[in-house]
Design an enzyme around this catalytic site. Structure first.
Site, PDB file in Angstrom:
ATOM      1  N   LYS A  68     -13.737  -5.570   9.451  1.00 10.55           N
ATOM      2  CA  LYS A  68     -14.363  -4.536   8.625  1.00 10.55           C
ATOM      3  C   LYS A  68     -15.823  -4.322   9.037  1.00 10.55           C
ATOM      4  O   LYS A  68     -16.316  -3.188   9.056  1.00 10.55           O
ATOM      5  CB  LYS A  68     -14.266  -4.929   7.154  1.00 10.55           C
ATOM      6  N   ASP A  80     -11.010 -11.260   8.869  1.00  9.21           N
ATOM      7  CA  ASP A  80     -10.753 -10.000   8.183  1.00  9.21           C
ATOM      8  C   ASP A  80     -12.070  -9.276   7.905  1.00  9.21           C
ATOM      9  O   ASP A  80     -12.201  -8.072   8.155  1.00  9.21           O
ATOM     10  CB  ASP A  80     -10.007 -10.266   6.868  1.00  9.21           C
ATOM     11  N   GLU A 111     -10.716   5.647   5.443  1.00  8.27           N
ATOM     12  CA  GLU A 111     -11.484   5.159   4.293  1.00  8.27           C
ATOM     13  C   GLU A 111     -10.930   3.860   3.736  1.00  8.27           C
ATOM     14  O   GLU A 111     -11.687   2.988   3.303  1.00  8.27           O
ATOM     15  CB  GLU A 111     -11.493   6.227   3.192  1.00  8.27           C
ATOM     16  N   VAL A 132     -11.817  -0.362   4.914  1.00  7.35           N
ATOM     17  CA  VAL A 132     -12.935  -1.233   4.543  1.00  7.35           C
ATOM     18  C   VAL A 132     -13.180  -1.132   3.037  1.00  7.35           C
ATOM     19  O   VAL A 132     -13.358  -0.039   2.496  1.00  7.35           O
ATOM     20  CB  VAL A 132     -14.227  -0.847   5.292  1.00  7.35           C
ATOM     21  N   GLY A 191     -11.403  -1.452   0.350  1.00  4.60           N
ATOM     22  CA  GLY A 191     -10.415  -0.933  -0.599  1.00  4.60           C
ATOM     23  C   GLY A 191     -10.833   0.367  -1.251  1.00  4.60           C
ATOM     24  O   GLY A 191     -11.014   1.389  -0.597  1.00  4.60           O
ATOM     25  N   ILE A 212     -13.640   1.193  -2.672  1.00  2.48           N
ATOM     26  CA  ILE A 212     -15.048   1.588  -2.585  1.00  2.48           C
ATOM     27  C   ILE A 212     -15.191   2.630  -1.475  1.00  2.48           C
ATOM     28  O   ILE A 212     -14.816   2.369  -0.336  1.00  2.48           O
ATOM     29  CB  ILE A 212     -15.946   0.377  -2.267  1.00  2.48           C
ATOM     30  N   VAL A 220       0.836  -1.203   0.000  1.00  2.00           N
ATOM     31  CA  VAL A 220       0.000   0.000   0.000  1.00  2.00           C
ATOM     32  C   VAL A 220       0.870   1.252   0.000  1.00  2.00           C
ATOM     33  O   VAL A 220       0.616   2.209  -0.747  1.00  2.00           O
ATOM     34  CB  VAL A 220      -0.955  -0.004   1.208  1.00  2.00           C
TER      35      VAL A 220
END
Length: 455
Positions: free
Chosen positions: A208, A204, A132, A135, A137, A139, A17
């Site tokens: 989220k 995971d 942001e 959760v 990615g 979206i 990332v």
């Protein structure tokens, strides 16, 4: 702050990332400066080993070994926590917030475990925490809940929050292939980690879901208080059975609130989803989230839920909001009051002290979480077995809606698939416990939920 003053950004972590954020900030430097009214400058990057050779060439003067140095540097107002984990990331986040900085994070596990403390620290010291990218990615679901849909209450949120599981289930269904084979391929392709348990076990997605539950209802629900089940026991036969019944199988996170009783339930589990549901056709590594608001109705969000570019897009979106806050002093992101669910109260299903909206919210007990169910058992192929099973289910007020029987690999066994009418989680747990003890049942029964949403 003058328009020609660069805004310094610190990156804590330079994995997938972090490299994506660097790449896109560098590539779009001029356009972003024009949009935001100020140039952005990555002033420091914390890495574990500054001497390590990297595919991305970095100026050595930017590298730091200690991320806390970046968190406390007075000339870096925006700190991006991109390390992962919940130990060092926790300390770095709190240090930056105590310095009154803006922290941008993609770390859902950190938020799930320490969210209440993080937001309390931000409020106390004038810092801000943007998340942001934590959760779904790329979206913008967090912005949707906090900004675009702020006029709404949310009786129902559900969707696919883990691209790894969605890829595995899609391949199993399309290729009629076993779970272990697809998992091995997913690891080779980089879709699954070497230790896949966090993804395939549902944890995971549960992290989220905890973030979304707080955003929608102001209540921190730890995964230990959710219904969390993974995809490991789903077989190609289950996809065939589901197709016969008119369903697909997806790993769903489901957050519901009954506003009459003010009870919330949070679940993550594989589910049979009707073929006509749009989310049933969302395949591969994509995520999809359906949000029902009492004002707007149902809105749907679909996109890449993971990967370097999708997650970097969300991080940079938060950086843009951070820049707007620094330049204007205004921001729609509120460090809201939160209501954690303390362990001593969680067992009783009661929320902790917090905001007015959250203070009356409780977790729904298992007896009031209702739905229909798919139950697969391997049983001895002999007379009276179905009647015995039906009798046990009836004792727990679980009514059979349909029966499918298919041959088993063992000629003395049969695969029995039952669907139920409406029942509750407590009744199904008790039923499963009793059925698993029968001598005519071979192995552990598989229970999947049938989810037919009002959309």
């Amino acid at each position: 702050m003058s328009k020609d003053t660069s805004i310094n950004i610190g990156l804590c972590g330079f994995g997938t990332v972090g490299q994506g954020v660097w790449k896109h900030l560098e590539q779009n430097r001029a356009e972003l400066a024009a949009r935001l009214g100020a140039p952005l400058r990555i002033a420091a990057i914390a890495v574990r080993d500054p001497q390590r050779k990297r595919a991305v060439k970095l100026p050595p003067k930017l590298l730091r070994e200690d991320p806390l140095e970046i968190a406390t540097a007075p000339d870096i107002p925006i700190v991006c926590e991109l390390m992962g984990g919940t130990d060092l990331a926790h300390r770095v986040t709190l240090a930056a917030l105590r310095a009154g900085k803006i922290v941008v994070s993609a770390n859902k596990a950190l938020i799930c475990e320490h969210g209440a403390e993080i937001f309390a620290t931000a409020r106390k010291h004038g810092g801000h925490f943007f998340f942001e990218a934590s959760v779904a990615g790329g979206i913008p679901i967090i912005k949707a809940l906090r900004e675009g849909l702020v006029a709404n209450r949310f009786p129902q949120i559900y969707g696919i929050l883990n691209g790894t599981c969605n890829y595995i289930l899609t391949q199993m269904e399309e290729r009629d292939a076993p779970y272990a084979e697809i998992l091995s391929e997913a690891k080779a392709m980089g879709y699954a980690e070497a230790d896949e348990s966090l993804d395939v076990g549902g944890w995971d997605a549960a992290h989220k879901a905890a973030v979304l539950a707080w955003l929608a209802h102001g209540l921190w629900v730890p995964p230990s208080r959710m219904i969390v089940e993974g995809i490991e026991r789903v077989t190609p036969a289950d996809f065939k059975n589901a197709a016969t019944l008119g369903y697909s199988i997806k790993l769903l996170a489901i957050i519901t609130r009954d506003f009459a009783s003010n009870e919330v339930s949070v679940k993550v589990h594989p589910a049979l989803l009707p073929d006509h549901d749009v989310i049933a056709s969302v395949n591969g590594v994509y995520n999809a989230i359906s949000v029902t608001g009492d004002v707007v109705g149902t809105t749907l969000y679909i996109g890449k839920g993971a990967g370097q570019d999708a997650t970097a897009s969300a991080v940079i979106s938060d950086i843009a909001d951070a820049v707007a806050l620094l330049r204007s002093g205004k921001c729609v992101h509120l460090n809201s009051e939160v209501a954690p669910l303390p362990a001593e109260q969680a067992s009783a299903g009661k929320s902790g002290e917090g905001s007015v909206a959250a203070s009356a919210v409780t977790l729904a007990p298992l007896e009031r979480i209702h739905g229909r169910y798919y139950l697969r058992l391997t049983v001895r192929d002999e007379p009276g077995v179905l009647a015995h099973i039906a009798s046990i289910m009836a004792q727990h007020a679980v009514s059979i809606a349909s029966v499918l029987q298919t041959p088993s690999e063992d000629p003395e066994m049969a695969s029995l698939v039952l669907t139920t009418h409406d029942a509750n989680e407590r009744a199904m747990r008790d039923t499963l416990h009793e059925l698993s003890r029968l001598k005519v049942v071979n192995g552990a029964p598989l229970l999947l939920r049938i989810c037919e949403f009002n959309t």
